[in-house]
Structures are given as C-alpha cells and as structure tokens.
Design a protein around this motif. Structure first.
Motif, PDB file in Angstrom:
ATOM      1  N   PRO A 126      -8.475   2.567  -5.673  1.00 19.18           N
ATOM      2  CA  PRO A 126      -7.073   2.873  -5.984  1.00 19.18           C
ATOM      3  C   PRO A 126      -6.739   4.304  -5.597  1.00 19.18           C
ATOM      4  CG  PRO A 126      -8.139   1.735  -7.820  1.00 19.18           C
ATOM      5  CD  PRO A 126      -9.223   2.075  -6.845  1.00 19.18           C
ATOM      6  N   ILE A 127      -5.554   4.518  -5.103  1.00 14.80           N
ATOM      7  CA  ILE A 127      -5.195   5.850  -4.623  1.00 14.80           C
ATOM      8  C   ILE A 127      -5.267   6.885  -5.739  1.00 14.80           C
ATOM      9  CG2 ILE A 127      -2.714   5.538  -5.020  1.00 14.80           C
ATOM     10  CD1 ILE A 127      -4.482   7.424  -2.099  1.00 14.80           C
ATOM     11  N   GLU A 128      -5.113   6.465  -6.987  1.00 14.13           N
ATOM     12  CA  GLU A 128      -5.220   7.399  -8.108  1.00 14.13           C
ATOM     13  C   GLU A 128      -6.613   8.015  -8.220  1.00 14.13           C
ATOM     14  OE1 GLU A 128      -1.820   4.829  -8.558  1.00 14.13           O
ATOM     15  OE2 GLU A 128      -3.956   4.350  -8.305  1.00 14.13           O
ATOM     16  N   GLU A 129      -7.632   7.335  -7.646  1.00 12.42           N
ATOM     17  CA  GLU A 129      -8.989   7.885  -7.652  1.00 12.42           C
ATOM     18  C   GLU A 129      -9.089   9.143  -6.794  1.00 12.42           C
ATOM     19  OE1 GLU A 129     -12.124   6.144  -9.386  1.00 12.42           O
ATOM     20  OE2 GLU A 129     -10.172   6.332 -10.378  1.00 12.42           O
ATOM     21  N   ALA A 130      -8.072   9.395  -5.991  1.00  6.50           N
ATOM     22  CA  ALA A 130      -8.051  10.622  -5.201  1.00  6.50           C
ATOM     23  C   ALA A 130      -8.135  11.855  -6.087  1.00  6.50           C
ATOM     24  CB  ALA A 130      -6.789  10.678  -4.338  1.00  6.50           C
ATOM     25  N   ASP A 131      -7.649  11.753  -7.316  1.00  5.13           N
ATOM     26  CA  ASP A 131      -7.723  12.897  -8.232  1.00  5.13           C
ATOM     27  C   ASP A 131      -9.153  13.387  -8.394  1.00  5.13           C
ATOM     28  OD1 ASP A 131      -4.992  12.807  -8.597  1.00  5.13           O
ATOM     29  OD2 ASP A 131      -5.081  11.800 -10.547  1.00  5.13           O
ATOM     30  N   LYS A 132     -10.123  12.459  -8.395  1.00  5.65           N
ATOM     31  CA  LYS A 132     -11.528  12.836  -8.549  1.00  5.65           C
ATOM     32  C   LYS A 132     -12.019  13.625  -7.339  1.00  5.65           C
ATOM     33  CE  LYS A 132     -12.645   8.710 -11.302  1.00  5.65           C
ATOM     34  NZ  LYS A 132     -13.462   7.477 -11.343  1.00  5.65           N
ATOM     35  N   LEU A 133     -11.609  13.189  -6.143  1.00  8.47           N
ATOM     36  CA  LEU A 133     -12.025  13.901  -4.936  1.00  8.47           C
ATOM     37  C   LEU A 133     -11.374  15.276  -4.879  1.00  8.47           C
ATOM     38  CD1 LEU A 133     -11.874  11.079  -2.212  1.00  8.47           C
ATOM     39  CD2 LEU A 133     -13.696  11.607  -3.842  1.00  8.47           C
ATOM     40  N   LEU A 134     -10.098  15.329  -5.242  1.00  9.33           N
ATOM     41  CA  LEU A 134      -9.389  16.611  -5.212  1.00  9.33           C
ATOM     42  C   LEU A 134      -9.979  17.586  -6.224  1.00  9.33           C
ATOM     43  CD1 LEU A 134      -5.715  15.321  -4.885  1.00  9.33           C
ATOM     44  CD2 LEU A 134      -7.300  15.987  -3.073  1.00  9.33           C
TER      45      LEU A 134
ATOM     46  N   THR B 217       0.827  -1.207   0.000  1.00  6.64           N
ATOM     47  CA  THR B 217       0.000   0.000   0.000  1.00  6.64           C
ATOM     48  C   THR B 217       0.863   1.259   0.000  1.00  6.64           C
ATOM     49  OG1 THR B 217      -1.909  -1.023   1.074  1.00  6.64           O
ATOM     50  CG2 THR B 217      -1.633   1.346   1.387  1.00  6.64           C
ATOM     51  N   LEU B 218       1.878   1.294   0.847  1.00  3.28           N
ATOM     52  CA  LEU B 218       2.721   2.480   0.932  1.00  3.28           C
ATOM     53  C   LEU B 218       3.527   2.699  -0.341  1.00  3.28           C
ATOM     54  CD1 LEU B 218       3.935   2.371   4.633  1.00  3.28           C
ATOM     55  CD2 LEU B 218       2.292   3.946   3.593  1.00  3.28           C
ATOM     56  N   ASP B 219       3.945   1.628  -0.981  1.00  4.22           N
ATOM     57  CA  ASP B 219       4.638   1.779  -2.265  1.00  4.22           C
ATOM     58  C   ASP B 219       3.750   2.517  -3.263  1.00  4.22           C
ATOM     59  OD1 ASP B 219       6.961   0.554  -1.442  1.00  4.22           O
ATOM     60  OD2 ASP B 219       6.444  -1.412  -2.264  1.00  4.22           O
ATOM     61  N   LYS B 220       2.480   2.122  -3.315  1.00  7.10           N
ATOM     62  CA  LYS B 220       1.549   2.739  -4.258  1.00  7.10           C
ATOM     63  C   LYS B 220       1.251   4.182  -3.871  1.00  7.10           C
ATOM     64  CE  LYS B 220      -0.740  -1.625  -5.445  1.00  7.10           C
ATOM     65  NZ  LYS B 220      -2.001  -2.416  -5.351  1.00  7.10           N
ATOM     66  N   VAL B 221       1.029   4.420  -2.573  1.00  9.09           N
ATOM     67  CA  VAL B 221       0.674   5.759  -2.124  1.00  9.09           C
ATOM     68  C   VAL B 221       1.846   6.718  -2.277  1.00  9.09           C
ATOM     69  CG1 VAL B 221      -0.033   7.137  -0.120  1.00  9.09           C
ATOM     70  CG2 VAL B 221      -1.124   4.930  -0.564  1.00  9.09           C
ATOM     71  N   MET B 222       3.048   6.266  -1.922  1.00  5.26           N
ATOM     72  CA  MET B 222       4.210   7.151  -2.040  1.00  5.26           C
ATOM     73  C   MET B 222       4.527   7.443  -3.503  1.00  5.26           C
ATOM     74  SD  MET B 222       4.548   7.741   1.084  1.00  5.26           S
ATOM     75  CE  MET B 222       5.779   9.013   0.754  1.00  5.26           C
TER      76      MET B 222
END
Length: 251
Positions: free
Chosen positions: A101-109, A22-27
């Motif tokens: 997926p952490i990349e979905e954070a772009d939608k929230l941002l 998880t941290l590898d992906k998030v970082m």
C-alpha cells in the motif's frame, strides 16, 4: 508546481484496468502528506489506453505527469526514466499494482530521514506482514535468486526484488545514471552500485500482498535475471560503472 520534496514514480505497462484506482490512492496519499509531492507515471509502450487514462487524471491533478518510453523497454528502463525526470529531494518508486500500500511509503521515508541513503521495502524481514504470499514455486525461485545474489554480487539482503524503494537525491544521482539493466534484474544492479559507492541501505519490513496477473514468467524471466547477475559483475570488471571490484571480488 514548486520544486517537490517527494517524487513517486510508477512504471506502467498495459495497466488500463487498474491505473485509475492506483492513481486515486496515490494522489490521495500525496494530498494527505501536506508536503509538495509529484507523481510520475512512466508508460512503457502500452498497447492499451493506459496513457490516455493518466493524461485524463493529470488534467485534474497538476502534481501528476506522464512520461513515455520510446517503446516497450522494460521495468528497469521505466524506473530509471522516471527517476531521471523526477525533481524531488526523495525519490520513491512503487509497482503500479500497489502490492505494498502506498501508505507504507511512510516507513521508507522515515528511514531516509533517519540517515539511510536508500530504503528498500522487504517482504521477508517480517513475514507476518505478507497478506497474501506468492505461489510456492515463485517463493522457491526467489530464495534461489537471493542465494545467487549473495554469492555473485555480495548483496546480503533478505529481499531485493520488492518493487518499493526510496532514494535520497544524492543516492539517486549516484546509482541511476550508470544503470545498464533494463528489465527485471535492475534492482540488484542498483543495490550493487549503491554498495560499491558506500551508500547506507536500510531494509524496511512492509505490508505486501501478491497480486494476480503478474507479467513475470517464472522460468524465462528467472533465467534471464540469473544471467543478468553475471552481466552486472562483468560490467563492473570492465569498468562500465566507473568503479571496479577488488581482486578478491572479481569473477
């Protein structure tokens, strides 16, 4: 590091098997954004070596830090603890299993940037984005819980329980300090506080996949969450949040 523009909070309890991945992906996501991003893992009294793994990773990533709870307090407490330690202009929390997926954070941002105070990931606005759905009994309990949310708290969202939400700094300072619920029922409390404070909340469809190994016990935790809805209303009636419902909203 300099003051971050984004804080990512990951509550973690006995996540040794997957926290490194998880941290590898998030970082990697944080580095690709190009903006100043901090990542906070909140260790909820884990009995495995979750904390050791995070510390080891933090030695390689200055933007990563560990916050320890005083024992096992629950997901709600963990999210609140992380948010109160966060320094970003936008604060986002995600489940440690990265069901979204952490990349979905772009939608929230993007929703925050467009004017929302709070952006909540939703599995049910666009159901076709669900890669793997929950078991049928979990879906049924979820629908019943959603109905109770509408009746008891007046929260008209399709999905309050997706563990993927973002807050601008103002919204975080409004809803997290008065938060009372420490375990699974904290999401409705945050949204209730936001609604009573006239904050703009946007429900954002996100890619989501059910992960096996969830620690929620459907019957026990489901009953506790239903009870917590009444606790939220009772807290409001007693003025514990600093706001009171109107007469028409009272129990």
């Amino acid at each position: 590091m300099e003051s971050p523009t984004l804080s990512i909070v990951l509550p973690a309890y006995n996540e040794a098997e997957r926290i490194a991945i998880t941290l590898d992906k998030v970082m990697r996501y944080a580095e690709q954004r190009g903006a100043k991003t901090e990542v906070i893992v909140v260790n909820d009294g884990s009995s495995d070596n979750t904390a050791d793994i995070v510390r080891e990773q933090a030695g390689r990533h200055p933007a990563l830090r560990l916050v320890d709870n005083p024992g096992n307090r629950g997901k709600g407490y963990s999210v609140r603890n992380g948010m109160l330690h966060a320094r970003g202009d936008v604060l986002l929390f995600s489940d440690a299993d990265l069901s979204s997926p952490i990349e979905e954070a772009d939608k929230l941002l993007a929703a925050i940037q467009s004017g929302a105070h709070i952006a909540i990931g939703s599995r049910w606005v666009r159901t076709e984005l669900q890669v793997k759905r929950q078991p049928v009994h979990r879906q049924f309990l979820g629908r019943m819980f959603n109905l109770a949310l509408r009746l008891i708290l007046g929260l008209n969202f399709k999905d309050t329980q997706c563990g993927f939400k973002a807050f601008n700094r103002h919204a975080a300072e409004v809803v997290f300090p008065p938060q009372q619920i420490e375990r699974w029922g904290f999401d409705p409390e945050l949204l209730y506080l936001a609604k009573r404070s006239n904050l703009k909340i946007e429900e954002v469809p996100v890619i989501w996949s059910h992960r096996d190994g969830t620690r929620i016990q459907a019957l026990r935790d489901g009953l506790r969450m239903f009870a917590e809805l009444f606790k939220i209303r009772w807290n409001a009636i007693r003025g514990k949040y600093g706001i009171r419902p109107t007469v028409s909203e009272s129990l």
